[in-house]
Design a protein around this motif. Sequence first.
Motif, PDB file in Angstrom:
ATOM      1  N   HIS A 138       0.852  -1.187   0.000  1.00 13.07           N
ATOM      2  CA  HIS A 138       0.000   0.000   0.000  1.00 13.07           C
ATOM      3  C   HIS A 138       0.881   1.229   0.000  1.00 13.07           C
ATOM      4  CE1 HIS A 138      -3.997  -1.776   1.147  1.00 13.07           C
ATOM      5  NE2 HIS A 138      -3.183  -2.786   1.380  1.00 13.07           N
ATOM      6  N   GLU A 162      -4.722   7.200  -2.427  1.00 15.26           N
ATOM      7  CA  GLU A 162      -4.126   5.864  -2.349  1.00 15.26           C
ATOM      8  C   GLU A 162      -3.693   5.442  -3.750  1.00 15.26           C
ATOM      9  OE1 GLU A 162      -6.572   2.505  -1.062  1.00 15.26           O
ATOM     10  OE2 GLU A 162      -4.948   1.978   0.332  1.00 15.26           O
ATOM     11  N   ALA A 203      -3.057   0.188  -3.804  1.00 12.13           N
ATOM     12  CA  ALA A 203      -4.106  -0.175  -2.853  1.00 12.13           C
ATOM     13  C   ALA A 203      -4.079  -1.667  -2.551  1.00 12.13           C
ATOM     14  CB  ALA A 203      -5.464   0.246  -3.421  1.00 12.13           C
ATOM     15  N   GLY A 204      -2.873  -2.178  -2.257  1.00 10.53           N
ATOM     16  CA  GLY A 204      -2.752  -3.606  -1.960  1.00 10.53           C
ATOM     17  C   GLY A 204      -2.326  -4.370  -3.193  1.00 10.53           C
TER      18      GLY A 204
END
Length: 269
Positions: free
Chosen positions: A27, A34, A37-38
């Motif tokens: 992240h 963001e 985001a993963g």
Amino acid sequence: MSATTAPAAAAPVAPATGGHVEVHGVHKSYGTLEVLAGVDLEIRPGEVTVVIGPSGSGKSTLLRVINHLEKVDRGFVAIDDALIGYSRRGDTLRELKEKQILRQRTQIGFVFQSFNLFPHLTALENVVEAPVSAQGRRRSEVEPEARALLARVGLADKADARPRQLSGGQQQRVAIARALATRPKVLLFDEPTSALDPELVGEVLDVIKDLARGGTTMLVVTHEIGFAREIADQVVFMDAGRIVEQGPPADVLDRPQHARTRAFLEKVL
Ligand code: ADP
Ligand code: MG
């Protein structure tokens, strides 16, 4: 040591085997935005991954966190099981010191869209710089390798030229030779042909294709879809900081499963 021990082989100008890259749960935000985001991504040794996706989807940021040019907020990047940017003691991570980070970065060659050569140095000096300053190798040992690398990218006769005396395609080929000079395990390319005049794109793509055949692990961000189809072991489509779809080029490029991938490909093809 026994008398029959073979002498060390001559230093290769490119790595024989590439590294294993793991991006795990990464992240990254800038303020409230963001950007990653993963993200989970694995690149097996010697494989070529091509990343595609719209502008602003986080492609450059992904490359930059792999190189620790940007710090992750969460998650980690590892190459051959070594954490990038951090050392681990028990459950705590501690950021490496600047010098250690620079040294670690020599395992990762980075080629930028805008070449980023040192303007005051010759082509040869650009290639020699990192092995000497970041790896502490002897100039006398590095220079012949640097010349061999310039020859490999077709620029043996440009060793003494400065960047402003070179075309964009030639500058980018010097940048590729420079990225190889530290014998990296992994090569990262961020839109390496986007700043080039159309007639100069081919000469740079040819050099990258040649490297892809040589067993270096590569992560290439590009909008050149035909090129992606040719060199990629896997294609990754990113949108809004996430990997939306990934797989072999024949799947992602020719039979995309997601509407967003289809919409993107319709625009760039
Ligand atoms: P891509 O390479 O896919 O075009 P980037 O990774 O460059 O995307 O950027 C993703 C988003 O993050 C964009 O909205 C961009 O404006 C923003 N961004 C990138 N770097 C920074 C930064 N250093 N500070 C603030 N925002 C940034
Ligand atoms: Mg970018």
